[in-house]
Write an enzyme that holds these catalytic residues in place. Sequence first.
Site, mmCIF file in Angstrom:
data_model
loop_
_atom_site.group_PDB
_atom_site.id
_atom_site.type_symbol
_atom_site.label_atom_id
_atom_site.label_comp_id
_atom_site.label_asym_id
_atom_site.label_seq_id
_atom_site.Cartn_x
_atom_site.Cartn_y
_atom_site.Cartn_z
ATOM 1 N N LYS A 187 11.361 1.615 -5.422
ATOM 2 C CA LYS A 187 10.092 1.658 -4.732
ATOM 3 C C LYS A 187 10.339 3.193 -3.802
ATOM 4 O O LYS A 187 10.945 2.901 -2.619
ATOM 5 C CB LYS A 187 9.434 0.607 -4.014
ATOM 6 C CG LYS A 187 8.005 0.864 -4.079
ATOM 7 C CD LYS A 187 7.301 -0.663 -3.766
ATOM 8 C CE LYS A 187 6.104 -0.586 -3.059
ATOM 9 N NZ LYS A 187 4.897 0.248 -3.960
HETATM 10 N N1 PMP Z 1 3.325 -0.593 -9.905
HETATM 11 C C1 PMP Z 1 3.436 0.317 -9.064
HETATM 12 C C2 PMP Z 1 3.692 1.760 -9.525
HETATM 13 C C3 PMP Z 1 3.148 -0.015 -7.414
HETATM 14 O O1 PMP Z 1 3.343 0.708 -6.647
HETATM 15 C C4 PMP Z 1 2.980 -1.425 -7.580
HETATM 16 C C5 PMP Z 1 2.804 -1.759 -5.875
HETATM 17 N N2 PMP Z 1 4.139 -2.042 -5.223
HETATM 18 C C6 PMP Z 1 2.877 -2.375 -8.315
HETATM 19 C C7 PMP Z 1 3.196 -1.919 -9.526
HETATM 20 C C8 PMP Z 1 3.012 -4.026 -8.107
HETATM 21 O O2 PMP Z 1 4.107 -4.440 -7.293
HETATM 22 P P1 PMP Z 1 4.052 -5.513 -6.346
HETATM 23 O O3 PMP Z 1 3.292 -6.729 -7.044
HETATM 24 O O4 PMP Z 1 5.202 -5.909 -6.159
HETATM 25 O O5 PMP Z 1 3.181 -5.071 -5.113
#
Ligand code: PMP
Length: 296
Positions: A153
Site C-alpha cells: 500500500k
Molecule cells: N484495493 C485497493 C486498491 C485498496 O486501496 C483497498 C483499500 N485498502 C482495497 C483493495 C481493500 O483493502 P482492505 O480491505 O484491506 O481495506
Amino acid sequence: MYFNNQTTIFLDGKWTKAAEATTDLYTQSLHYGSGVFEGIRAYKTEDGAKIFKAKEHFERLHYSARKMHINLPYSVEELEKLSYELLVHNQLEDAYLRPLVYLGQNMALQPTEEVHVMLCAWSWDRYLGDQLLRVKTSSFQRPNPKSCFVEAKVTGHYTNSILATTEAKQKGYDEALLLDMNGFVAEGPGANFFYEKDDVLYTAPLGNILAGITRQTILELCNELGVECREKFFTAEDVYNADSAFFTGTAAEVAGIASLDDHTFNLKWEDSLGYQLSLAYQNRVRKKEYKLFELV
Ligand code: PMP
C-alpha cells in the site's frame, strides 16, 4: 473535515495537535510518492472501541515498508498500542485510522534513511456511501505487478486510483472498475470486487490486486456460512450477466453495486449474497453474533 483544533496526532514519537504539526517540503514522499500507509477502522463494541484486524493491517504496513526499503521503527505491537492511545486522545470509538509512513529529504531515487511515522484518526462515514453504485469499467489498468509491488500500500500507487475514479465520475458514474494488464477484472480504485452468479461468488485471485483484509474477511465469512466463493480470472462481460456484485474495503466495508457499464444485475440487493455478507460483516466487526441472519 479530517481534523480540528482539538485533534491529536502521533508524529515521530510525540502526541501533537494536528493543527500545529508541520512537514518538510523537500521530502522524497512528497516529490516521488514513496510513502506507505494503511486504512483501518475501529468500531464501537459492547467492550469499548475495537480496532478490526489491527495486527493484519500493521503487518501489511510492515510488508509495504519492507518492499519500499523503508525502515519502519515501530513493531506491529507498538503500532497497535499507539492506535488505541490515539483513539483515547481523540475520544473516538467509531473511527477511521490512517497510519502514514513518509520519508525525509532526498531528491535521489534511492532509499531514504529519514523516516517519519504519523498516526491520525477521524470519524468517516462509509466510503462510497450507502446507495447502490453505478460502476464503469475503467480505461485505466491496475499497475502491472512487474512495475511495482501491487500488494504493497504505497502512496504513489494511488495516482492510478485517482485517475480511474475521476474518469468514472466525469462520465456520470459513481465508481470505476479496473482491469489487470491481461484484461481481466482486477479491483476498484480503493476496494476489491466480487460478483454473484447462480449462488456462487467470484473474485479475482491474488497477484494483480491489493490483498484486501476485508476481502479476506469475506472469504472467511463465506467459509463459515457455507457460501461458495471461487477465486478466478473473469472478464467484464462475465460480470454483465451477474446476479449481483459488490466492492469490499476497510473504508467502503461491503458496498453493493447496481450495474456495470449500464448492465443492471438480476437480483435485488436485499436478495443477494452480498447483502447477507454485508450484515454478517457488520456483526463481525462489531463483535456481535450473526446467528440472526439466515442465508437463503
Ligand atoms: N484495493 C485497493 C486498491 C485498496 O486501496 C483497498 C483499500 N485498502 C482495497 C483493495 C481493500 O483493502 P482492505 O480491505 O484491506 O481495506
